[in-house]
Design a protein around this motif. Structure first.
Motif, PDB file in Angstrom:
ATOM      1  N   TRP A 217      30.062  23.461 -25.550  1.00  0.00           N
ATOM      2  CA  TRP A 217      29.240  24.654 -25.338  1.00  0.00           C
ATOM      3  C   TRP A 217      30.044  25.906 -25.689  1.00  0.00           C
ATOM      4  N   LEU A 218      31.295  25.958 -25.230  1.00  0.00           N
ATOM      5  CA  LEU A 218      32.140  27.123 -25.503  1.00  0.00           C
ATOM      6  C   LEU A 218      32.445  27.237 -26.996  1.00  0.00           C
ATOM      7  N   GLN A 219      32.589  26.116 -27.686  1.00  0.00           N
ATOM      8  CA  GLN A 219      32.809  26.154 -29.132  1.00  0.00           C
ATOM      9  C   GLN A 219      31.631  26.828 -29.841  1.00  0.00           C
ATOM     10  N   CYS A 220      30.405  26.535 -29.373  1.00  0.00           N
ATOM     11  CA  CYS A 220      29.227  27.186 -29.946  1.00  0.00           C
ATOM     12  C   CYS A 220      29.249  28.685 -29.670  1.00  0.00           C
ATOM     13  N   ALA A 221      29.609  29.054 -28.442  1.00  0.00           N
ATOM     14  CA  ALA A 221      29.678  30.470 -28.087  1.00  0.00           C
ATOM     15  C   ALA A 221      30.709  31.191 -28.948  1.00  0.00           C
ATOM     16  N   GLU A 222      31.844  30.547 -29.191  1.00  0.00           N
ATOM     17  CA  GLU A 222      32.884  31.155 -30.015  1.00  0.00           C
ATOM     18  C   GLU A 222      32.430  31.296 -31.467  1.00  0.00           C
ATOM     19  N   GLU A 223      31.639  30.356 -31.944  1.00  0.00           N
ATOM     20  CA  GLU A 223      31.109  30.441 -33.303  1.00  0.00           C
ATOM     21  C   GLU A 223      30.229  31.677 -33.462  1.00  0.00           C
ATOM     22  N   ALA A 229      34.141  35.807 -27.134  1.00  0.00           N
ATOM     23  CA  ALA A 229      33.769  34.682 -26.278  1.00  0.00           C
ATOM     24  C   ALA A 229      34.854  34.347 -25.266  1.00  0.00           C
ATOM     25  N   ALA A 230      36.040  34.958 -25.430  1.00  0.00           N
ATOM     26  CA  ALA A 230      37.157  34.666 -24.530  1.00  0.00           C
ATOM     27  C   ALA A 230      36.812  34.970 -23.079  1.00  0.00           C
ATOM     28  N   ILE A 231      35.961  35.973 -22.858  1.00  0.00           N
ATOM     29  CA  ILE A 231      35.616  36.328 -21.470  1.00  0.00           C
ATOM     30  C   ILE A 231      34.772  35.253 -20.803  1.00  0.00           C
ATOM     31  N   LEU A 232      34.239  34.309 -21.594  1.00  0.00           N
ATOM     32  CA  LEU A 232      33.441  33.222 -21.031  1.00  0.00           C
ATOM     33  C   LEU A 232      34.308  32.072 -20.532  1.00  0.00           C
ATOM     34  N   ARG A 233      35.607  32.152 -20.854  1.00  0.00           N
ATOM     35  CA  ARG A 233      36.517  31.082 -20.435  1.00  0.00           C
ATOM     36  C   ARG A 233      36.878  31.256 -18.960  1.00  0.00           C
TER      37      ARG A 233
END
Length: 275
Positions: A217-223, A229-233
């Protein structure tokens, strides 16, 4: 599989499943339980699949369970995930599902992944669905889905909102919905292919579909967002899945960049046609 009924035909999953099976020559009866709710996207979907001679749309009240042929797919994934417009139809739906249960007619129910989580707080309508599934497991195939992305993803979903904001040059990162599953995600075509294969092979019981890839999911957000997207980590506690539910990995995951590109293309096409 030669014939199937899809309840929730204009739901994100139901519509995509319908298109996939129509392409394979399956005859589909489509039921729109929210038939009085029309929007631009429903009109577009109706025009697209309505051209296929193997597709017939019927109303919820006109759906005769006893005479139904083939498999039934109940796909209320989008409306349940966004908490919209399901309470009024749950009672009618459960009555019809009970009739199918008594006749042992093949049925698959597709639900958001949060239904599979231990100790999750459910609405009254959700609780009724969950209890029904637990007590009818011997005749049902229940499939829980993580975040699903791709063409026609609902506008309330994080990835679709991100695309919408990008189109108006607003770099604000949208809020993640309370019920959106950020622990995993699947591309829509991979999900519906697996759903059909499981139904056709006679699977029963409860399964949660998995990409088999950590942090997808995070890979999609980073794309979509790049460094932002770092703040989602955040440290998110891994959810505990109910012991009665088996994990079913999909056979192959679509490349993230390709899947999101197709979602963007479809989103742009719809936006341009509305101007």
């Amino acid at each position: 599989m030669e014939r199937a009924t899809i309840l929730g035909i204009y739901d994100f999953i139901g519509y995509s499943l319908c298109r996939y099976m129509l392409d394979l020559g399956v005859e589909i009866d489509g039921i729109d339980p929210e038939g009085n709710i029309e929007d631009y996207f429903t009109e577009e979907k109706r025009l697209e699949i309505g051209r296929n001679a193997n597709f017939t749309e019927i109303g919820l009240k006109d759906w005769e369970v006893e005479g139904a042929k083939g498999f039934l797919f109940v796909t209320l994934f989008g409306s349940l995930q966004t908490r919209k417009g399901t309470d009024d139809i749950v009672e009618a739906l459960l009555t019809k599902l009970e009739n199918r249960h008594l006749k042992r007619l093949p049925t698959a129910v597709i639900l958001p992944a949060y239904f599979a989580q231990e100790n999750v707080k459910l609405r009254e309508a959700d609780t009724k669905i969950s209890h029904f599934i637990s007590s009818r497991e011997s005749t049902l195939l229940t499939i829980y889905l993580p975040t699903i992305y791709g063409p026609w993803q609902p506008e309330d979903c994080f990835f679709q909102q991100t695309m919408t904001l990008s189109s108006i040059d607003d770099r604000k990162i949208p809020d993640i919905g309370q019920w959106e599953w950020t622990h995993d995600c699947l591309y829509i075509d991979d999900a519906v292919k697996t759903i059909k294969e499981m139904a056709e092979s006679g699977h029963q019981g409860q399964y949660i579909l998995s990409s088999g890839e950590q942090g997808r999911w995070l890979q999609c957000a980073e794309e979509l967002l790049g460094k932002e997207a770092a703040i989602l980590r955040k440290e998110v506690k891994t959810p505990v899945i109910k012991g009665s539910i088996q994990v079913r990995p999909v056979e192959q995951n679509e490349q993230i960049s390709k899947g999101l590109s197709r979602q963007k293309e479809q989103f742009t096409r719809i936006q341009d046609s509305r101007v």
